[in-house]
Design a protein around this motif. Structure first.
Motif, short mmCIF file in Angstrom:
data_model
loop_
_atom_site.label_atom_id
_atom_site.label_comp_id
_atom_site.label_asym_id
_atom_site.label_seq_id
_atom_site.Cartn_x
_atom_site.Cartn_y
_atom_site.Cartn_z
N LYS A 131 -7.43 3.07 0.92
CA LYS A 131 -7.62 4.43 0.40
C LYS A 131 -8.75 5.08 1.18
CE LYS A 131 -9.14 6.90 -3.78
NZ LYS A 131 -9.60 6.74 -5.18
N PHE A 151 2.83 -0.30 -3.68
CA PHE A 151 3.49 0.44 -2.62
C PHE A 151 4.69 1.16 -3.24
CE2 PHE A 151 1.78 -3.16 0.01
CZ PHE A 151 0.97 -2.40 0.84
N PRO A 207 12.87 6.38 -5.27
CA PRO A 207 11.76 5.50 -4.89
C PRO A 207 11.93 4.08 -5.41
CG PRO A 207 11.11 6.87 -6.72
CD PRO A 207 12.50 7.31 -6.35
N PRO A 266 9.68 7.18 3.92
CA PRO A 266 8.24 6.94 4.02
C PRO A 266 7.77 5.89 3.03
CG PRO A 266 8.66 9.01 2.89
CD PRO A 266 9.98 8.53 3.38
N PHE A 287 4.50 5.07 0.63
CA PHE A 287 3.27 5.54 0.02
C PHE A 287 2.54 4.34 -0.56
CE2 PHE A 287 6.39 8.93 -0.24
CZ PHE A 287 5.71 9.99 0.35
N ARG A 288 1.21 4.44 -0.57
CA ARG A 288 0.43 3.32 -1.08
C ARG A 288 -0.64 3.83 -2.04
NH1 ARG A 288 -0.19 1.65 4.71
NH2 ARG A 288 1.53 3.10 4.78
N SER A 289 -0.92 3.04 -3.06
CA SER A 289 -1.96 3.38 -4.03
C SER A 289 -2.84 2.17 -4.23
CB SER A 289 -1.34 3.82 -5.36
OG SER A 289 -2.33 3.94 -6.35
#
Length: 204
Positions: free
Chosen positions: A92, A11, A49, A1, A3-5
């Motif tokens: 977001k 990323f 990660p 997967p 994930f993003r912030s």
């Protein structure tokens, strides 16, 4: 997967492998306008990660549907033994009280109800162009997104939504649900009306 912030400007890719061999490296690259802006290399093992820090994060929004290109590679020495490309947006979504926020800004949702029906294909779009046109017509009418209802929408619909700046809100399909313990082919809902009576809706 992936994930993003948005707040962290990064990323985070967390790959899994069908078969991982010791010594191989997973390399992830983020590109913008064809130029690499972030890269990370980690051992090619499940769950490790790769954190991709963006130097100048740019959010995706209906007004500016900015997308980054992604490239994943598995390296054996200097040779790429596997590679895949894709894209991602940095955004977001959260809710405070009864207010919806996109990228930390309140947004009033103007979503059309889209059931994905086509006269010449029923629940299947006749072409990729038809999926794109649905979004363009909705945007011309003043909507910036859709509640997707009755079916699981095509991946190409979401592709065009990403490219055009169109929000999608998935809803559960409305068939096959049985909350009453009756025959599997029936769905029954009882809604109280007045004291001592009830209103019953049945669909077979």
């Amino acid at each position: 997967p992936l994930f993003r912030s948005l707040d962290g400007g990064r990323f985070v890719a967390v790959p899994t492998y069908l078969s991982a061999k010791p010594g191989r490296i997973f390399r992830a690259t983020v590109l913008e306008n064809g130029e690499a802006v972030a890269t990370a290399s980690v051992p090619a093992s499940d769950g490790i990660p790769a954190v991709l820090e963006l130097p100048s994060p740019r959010a995706w929004s209906p007004e500016d549907p900015h997308l980054y290109d992604l490239r994943y590679e598995v390296l054996d020495g200097d040779d790429a033994v596997d590679a895949v490309s894709g894209y991602a947006g940095l955004r977001k979504v959260h809710v405070e009280g009864d207010t919806f926020y996109l990228n930390n800004r309140p947004l009033f949702l103007r979503l059309v109800l889209d059931q994905g029906f086509y006269p010449d294909g029923i629940w299947t779009a006749p072409s990729d162009a038809a999926l794109k046109r649905d979004i363009e017509l909705s945007m011309r009418a003043g909507f910036h997104g859709a509640r997707l209802h009755q079916k699981v929408f095509e991946e190409r619909f979401h592709y065009w939504a990403d490219r055009l700046g169109y929000l999608t809100w998935g809803e559960s399909a409305s068939w096959g649900l049985n909350l009453s313990g009756n025959h599997p082919g029936q769905a029954r809902t009882t809604v109280p009306a007045e004291a001592g009576s009830s209103t019953e809706a049945r669909r077979v």
